[in-house]
Design an enzyme around this catalytic site. Structure first.
Site, PDB file in Angstrom:
ATOM      1  N   ASN A 208       0.850  -1.198   0.000  1.00 27.32           N
ATOM      2  CA  ASN A 208       0.000   0.000   0.000  1.00 27.32           C
ATOM      3  C   ASN A 208       0.879   1.239   0.000  1.00 27.32           C
ATOM      4  O   ASN A 208       2.103   1.142  -0.020  1.00 27.32           O
ATOM      5  CB  ASN A 208      -0.981  -0.034   1.168  1.00 27.32           C
ATOM      6  CG  ASN A 208      -0.266  -0.040   2.496  1.00 27.32           C
ATOM      7  OD1 ASN A 208       0.414   0.905   2.848  1.00 27.32           O
ATOM      8  ND2 ASN A 208      -0.397  -1.145   3.230  1.00 27.32           N
ATOM      9  N   ASP A 277      -5.187  -6.099   4.825  1.00 24.00           N
ATOM     10  CA  ASP A 277      -6.280  -6.918   5.356  1.00 24.00           C
ATOM     11  C   ASP A 277      -6.264  -8.336   4.791  1.00 24.00           C
ATOM     12  O   ASP A 277      -6.928  -9.221   5.308  1.00 24.00           O
ATOM     13  CB  ASP A 277      -7.631  -6.248   5.052  1.00 24.00           C
ATOM     14  CG  ASP A 277      -7.824  -5.024   5.924  1.00 24.00           C
ATOM     15  OD1 ASP A 277      -7.484  -5.096   7.124  1.00 24.00           O
ATOM     16  OD2 ASP A 277      -8.279  -3.980   5.411  1.00 24.00           O
ATOM     17  N   LYS A 287       9.811 -17.445  -8.723  1.00 20.90           N
ATOM     18  CA  LYS A 287       9.191 -16.367  -9.498  1.00 20.90           C
ATOM     19  C   LYS A 287       8.152 -16.926 -10.478  1.00 20.90           C
ATOM     20  O   LYS A 287       8.458 -17.873 -11.229  1.00 20.90           O
ATOM     21  CB  LYS A 287      10.278 -15.607 -10.256  1.00 20.90           C
ATOM     22  CG  LYS A 287       9.757 -14.410 -10.992  1.00 20.90           C
ATOM     23  CD  LYS A 287      10.858 -13.674 -11.720  1.00 20.90           C
ATOM     24  CE  LYS A 287      10.235 -12.633 -12.624  1.00 20.90           C
ATOM     25  NZ  LYS A 287      11.191 -12.093 -13.573  1.00 20.90           N
ATOM     26  N   PHE A 320      -5.269   4.036  14.329  1.00 23.03           N
ATOM     27  CA  PHE A 320      -5.498   5.008  13.265  1.00 23.03           C
ATOM     28  C   PHE A 320      -6.616   4.439  12.394  1.00 23.03           C
ATOM     29  O   PHE A 320      -6.849   3.231  12.402  1.00 23.03           O
ATOM     30  CB  PHE A 320      -4.231   5.166  12.413  1.00 23.03           C
ATOM     31  CG  PHE A 320      -3.318   6.268  12.888  1.00 23.03           C
ATOM     32  CD1 PHE A 320      -2.549   6.100  14.017  1.00 23.03           C
ATOM     33  CD2 PHE A 320      -3.237   7.469  12.192  1.00 23.03           C
ATOM     34  CE1 PHE A 320      -1.706   7.101  14.462  1.00 23.03           C
ATOM     35  CE2 PHE A 320      -2.400   8.489  12.615  1.00 23.03           C
ATOM     36  CZ  PHE A 320      -1.628   8.301  13.753  1.00 23.03           C
ATOM     37  N   LYS A 334     -14.685   1.698  14.748  1.00 22.99           N
ATOM     38  CA  LYS A 334     -13.425   0.975  15.048  1.00 22.99           C
ATOM     39  C   LYS A 334     -13.016   1.158  16.505  1.00 22.99           C
ATOM     40  O   LYS A 334     -12.443   0.257  17.112  1.00 22.99           O
ATOM     41  CB  LYS A 334     -12.307   1.447  14.112  1.00 22.99           C
ATOM     42  CG  LYS A 334     -12.493   0.922  12.698  1.00 22.99           C
ATOM     43  CD  LYS A 334     -11.447   1.417  11.712  1.00 22.99           C
ATOM     44  CE  LYS A 334     -11.822   0.923  10.315  1.00 22.99           C
ATOM     45  NZ  LYS A 334     -11.110   1.552   9.245  1.00 22.99           N
ATOM     46  N   LYS A 338     -12.610  -2.330  18.376  1.00 24.84           N
ATOM     47  CA  LYS A 338     -11.232  -2.755  18.716  1.00 24.84           C
ATOM     48  C   LYS A 338     -10.865  -2.386  20.152  1.00 24.84           C
ATOM     49  O   LYS A 338      -9.711  -2.507  20.541  1.00 24.84           O
ATOM     50  CB  LYS A 338     -10.245  -2.138  17.706  1.00 24.84           C
ATOM     51  CG  LYS A 338     -10.598  -2.503  16.250  1.00 24.84           C
ATOM     52  CD  LYS A 338      -9.494  -2.180  15.251  1.00 24.84           C
ATOM     53  CE  LYS A 338      -9.951  -2.497  13.831  1.00 24.84           C
ATOM     54  NZ  LYS A 338      -8.880  -2.582  12.862  1.00 24.84           N
TER      55      LYS A 338
END
Ligand code: PMT
Length: 400
Positions: A208, A277, A287, A320, A334, A338
């Site tokens: 990401n 996720d 490969k 975050f 959240k 959490k």
């Protein structure tokens, strides 16, 4: 600030007059204040005024006998709970960084073990000069706290950076820092940073856009505030902050292992990492050769933070949330799911917030308080705000 011993050291900047109000505001907050001035500063502001406002004799001369003091510079250095230089000229900053001790101000700051706070104020060119910047960065690396000057009209007739911030802002900054520094001494803070990488084969991965900037800024600031800091970092092209314990990881599962194995020994966890996720179900050992098309099967990764929340004992948990819509509502969900003490929700669809930029903004969300909007600011400044908030939450927790 009640009962705190603060040394206010005044060097010869034209803004020296503002230090009078700093002293006055500190006293109104209950602090005991002693003032040190350089000889040159006395041409700009009168020691008599500082003496009256502080209620203590002003220290000017190394060889002057002041009533009730032993060896003056050592007595003052030992007395201090905090030592703030306001304004700090380019000259005095250079002397402090070089370890020169040729007057009362530079000798006492060298001799004190109290946390040190520097408020630079000078002409824009002097401030931007590489030598001054090197000295300021050097002091920061040594753990000195530096308040960035503001921009505006300067006494030399130009407009630019170099103005001493207003006394109210200086006192608030000092108070927040001092409070956080005390809260974090002897505490361990674990910070996660960067974007996890999920291997497809030995050369390819799913990743990401996280650069690690947010997490590294938090780690650096927490270290400066006196905490022991463990930085669990996914790959990032950033220098590891000085004095921080660095634990490199790559995938979500390796981050989970690194965090969970240290969890029982830490006081605060701040998860700024962007954790994937999903991971690839059958990653290839070699490969993968070119083909017309391929399908990757992904499986769900563990939610590290949710796992920590479920097994929380004494720890304070800060998450975050990277959102692109309904930032507050999704973030708040959240917080509950959490079991977090606080969450920083950032809108990552904005070009000046979130992934791979130097600034961020969003909301502080809590399980039992109203959301607080956070304006756009540098990630380094946001890191300070987050830690100041964490210090407050720790204080509240310890009184419950
Ligand atoms: O690194 P930068 O370029 O500076 O960018 C900063 C940032 C945008 C990455 C950072 O500000 C940020 O928002 N980090 C959290 C990104 C994220 O994963 O958000 P989330 O809403 O998917 O996850 C919520 C929380 O759960 C996060 O604290 C995350 O670390 C944690 N999580 C998520 C998934 C997972 N499997 N395990 C987790 O622990």
């Amino acid at each position: 600030m009640q009962g705190k011993h603060v040394v206010v050291a005044v060097s010869a900047g034209i803004a020296a007059y503002k230090a009078i109000e700093v002293v006055s505001r500190l006293r109104k907050k209950g602090a005991e204040v002693k003032v040190v001035m350089t000889r040159n500063a006395t041409h700009i502001a009168s020691p008599l005024t500082f003496g009256e406002i502080s209620g203590n004799p002003v220290a000017l001369d190394m060889f002057e006998q002041i009533q009730n003091w032993d060896v003056e510079h050592i007595a003052l250095a030992t007395w201090a709970d905090a030592y703030i230089v306001v304004p700090a000229t380019a000259n005095v900053i250079a002397k402090i960084y070089a370890g020169i001790a040729d007057d009362m101000l530079t000798t006492t700051i060298l001799a004190t073990t109290a946390p040190k706070y520097i408020c630079p104020a000078m002409n824009t060119e002097m401030y931007n000069n590489q030598i001054t910047q090197r000295n300021i960065e050097g002091l920061k690396a040594l753990g000195y706290h530096v308040l960035e000057p503001s921009s505006g009209w300067l006494a030399c007739g130009v407009t630019g950076i170099g103005r001493l911030p207003e006394p109210e802002e200086i006192v608030e900054w000092l108070e927040a820092k001092l409070c956080a520094t005390e809260e974090f001494s002897g505490k361990t803070i674990l910070v996660t940073a960067g974007g996890t990488q999920e291997n497809i084969d030995p050369v390819r991965y799913i990743g990401n856009r996280s650069s690690g900037k947010m997490g590294y800024a938090i780690a650096a600031e927490a270290q400066k505030m006196g905490a022991r800091v463990i930085l669990v970092s996914a790959p990032a092209s950033l220098d590891v902050p000085h004095g921080v314990e660095y634990v490199p990881v790559d995938s979500a599962v390796s981050m989970q292992k690194a965090v969970e194995s240290r969890y029982k020994d830490v006081d605060v966890v701040i998860m700024a990492a962007a954790v994937s996720d999903f991971r690839v179900l059958n990653k290839a050992d070699h490969k993968i050769k070119k083909m017309d098309s391929m399908t990757l099967k992904l499986v769900k990764n563990p939610d590290i933070l949710q796992g920590l929340g479920a097994h929380k004992t004494h720890q304070l948990l800060v998450g975050f949330a990277a959102e692109t819509q309904n930032v507050v509502a999704y973030g708040q969900d959240k917080v509950y799911r959490k079991h977090l003490d606080m969450l920083v929700a950032n809108d990552v669809s904005k070009s000046n917030a979130g992934f791979n930029v130097d600034t961020n903004e969003g909301y502080f969300l809590y399980p039992d308080k109203e959301p607080r909007a956070i304006p756009n600011m540098k990630k380094t400044d946001l890191a300070k705000c987050i830690l100041t908030e964490v210090a407050e939450l720790m204080k509240l927790k310890s009184t419950r």
